[in-house]
Design a protein around this motif. Structure first.
Motif, mmCIF file in Angstrom:
data_model
loop_
_atom_site.group_PDB
_atom_site.id
_atom_site.type_symbol
_atom_site.label_atom_id
_atom_site.label_comp_id
_atom_site.label_asym_id
_atom_site.label_seq_id
_atom_site.Cartn_x
_atom_site.Cartn_y
_atom_site.Cartn_z
ATOM 1 N N GLU A 125 14.072 -5.787 9.276
ATOM 2 C CA GLU A 125 14.372 -4.457 8.742
ATOM 3 C C GLU A 125 15.878 -4.268 8.562
ATOM 4 O OE1 GLU A 125 13.624 0.282 9.813
ATOM 5 O OE2 GLU A 125 12.349 -1.265 10.717
ATOM 6 N N ILE A 126 16.655 -4.725 9.530
ATOM 7 C CA ILE A 126 18.114 -4.634 9.425
ATOM 8 C C ILE A 126 18.620 -5.498 8.271
ATOM 9 C CG2 ILE A 126 20.293 -5.170 10.591
ATOM 10 C CD1 ILE A 126 18.784 -2.665 11.649
ATOM 11 N N ASN A 127 18.063 -6.697 8.146
ATOM 12 C CA ASN A 127 18.470 -7.595 7.053
ATOM 13 C C ASN A 127 18.213 -6.957 5.692
ATOM 14 O OD1 ASN A 127 19.313 -9.585 8.810
ATOM 15 N ND2 ASN A 127 17.447 -10.802 8.640
ATOM 16 N N GLU A 128 17.085 -6.261 5.559
ATOM 17 C CA GLU A 128 16.761 -5.622 4.286
ATOM 18 C C GLU A 128 17.745 -4.500 3.974
ATOM 19 O OE1 GLU A 128 15.333 -4.676 0.715
ATOM 20 O OE2 GLU A 128 14.857 -6.467 1.897
ATOM 21 N N LEU A 129 18.108 -3.718 4.979
ATOM 22 C CA LEU A 129 19.117 -2.671 4.767
ATOM 23 C C LEU A 129 20.450 -3.282 4.344
ATOM 24 C CD1 LEU A 129 18.404 -0.258 7.754
ATOM 25 C CD2 LEU A 129 18.509 0.410 5.349
ATOM 26 N N GLU A 130 20.857 -4.347 5.024
ATOM 27 C CA GLU A 130 22.120 -5.000 4.686
ATOM 28 C C GLU A 130 22.081 -5.575 3.277
ATOM 29 O OE1 GLU A 130 23.884 -6.328 9.029
ATOM 30 O OE2 GLU A 130 22.596 -7.738 7.953
ATOM 31 N N ARG A 131 20.942 -6.141 2.880
ATOM 32 C CA ARG A 131 20.825 -6.689 1.524
ATOM 33 C C ARG A 131 21.000 -5.598 0.478
ATOM 34 N NH1 ARG A 131 17.157 -10.605 3.677
ATOM 35 N NH2 ARG A 131 15.448 -9.086 3.681
ATOM 36 N N ARG A 132 20.404 -4.436 0.732
ATOM 37 C CA ARG A 132 20.539 -3.336 -0.228
ATOM 38 C C ARG A 132 21.995 -2.917 -0.380
ATOM 39 N NH1 ARG A 132 15.823 -0.294 1.948
ATOM 40 N NH2 ARG A 132 17.246 1.391 2.496
ATOM 41 N N ILE A 133 22.688 -2.832 0.737
ATOM 42 C CA ILE A 133 24.096 -2.430 0.716
ATOM 43 C C ILE A 133 24.938 -3.466 -0.016
ATOM 44 C CG2 ILE A 133 26.120 -2.089 2.202
ATOM 45 C CD1 ILE A 133 24.060 -0.881 4.271
#
Length: 200
Positions: A125-133
């Protein structure tokens, strides 16, 4: 019967997260204790456990909330500046990143140093947020130089180099120093924009 949420549940939760981040940033995951976090937050251990059952749950919510706030702020900038030249949009996005980092050093330190302690599902979940950013910045850089990946894949290295300049600001930046947060955002953006001109 489930315990009803207090009217100020979210306010108390935020208060706990801010203080937990300070404890983790100062002591690290291993040395920090729930007792220290409760004391720093000025709540009982029982109340702390009502909100968070473990240190890892706290760490996940600190990182998740920090990144969600950044992602939402960048989305707002992107929506407001979609008609701007991409160079100006990049400048606004970088300024917003550093503005979100204001008063968030402890959360940022937890993000950088404690994420390896999360469960796989939480890490995803954290990785997905970072990817979006990251993609918000990468897409803007690509708009500035559409040929950046033509000869070799340089978009990712350039994007991550910009984040490298921004993510470590907390190590040296002083609010009363010789440069303001906004001025440094412009310096970092200019360095990247000038560099993009010379990438073939």
């Amino acid at each position: 019967m489930a315990r009803a949420r207090a009217a100020n549940f979210e306010e108390k939760q935020l208060h706990i997260l801010v203080n937990a981040a300070a404890v983790f940033a100062e002591l690290g995951m291993e040395k920090a204790s729930m007792s220290q976090i409760a004391a720093r937050s000025k709540v009982s251990k029982a109340l702390l456990y009502h909100y968070y059952p473990s240190k890892s749950a706290l760490i996940f919510d600190i990182i998740r909330s920090h990144l969600e706030e950044l992602d939402q702020a960048l989305q707002a900038v992107a929506d407001e500046s979609h008609n701007d030249l991409p160079e100006l949009r990049l400048r606004k996005l970088v300024r917003q990143i550093l503005e979100c980092y204001r008063d968030a050093d402890d959360k940022h330190i937890v993000q950088l140093n404690c994420r390896g302690l999360l469960a796989e599902e939480e890490t995803n979940e954290i990785n997905e947020l970072e990817r979006r950013i990251v993609m918000r910045i990468a897409n803007t850089l690509h708009d500035i130089n559409p040929e950046i990946n033509n000869n070799r894949p340089l978009l990712k290295p350039v994007t991550m180099s910009l984040f490298g300049m921004l993510n470590w600001v907390y190590m040296w930046f002083k609010p009363n120093g010789p440069i303001t947060r906004e001025e440094y955002a412009d310096v970092a953006t200019t360095l990247v924009l000038e560099g993009l001109k010379n990438i073939k």
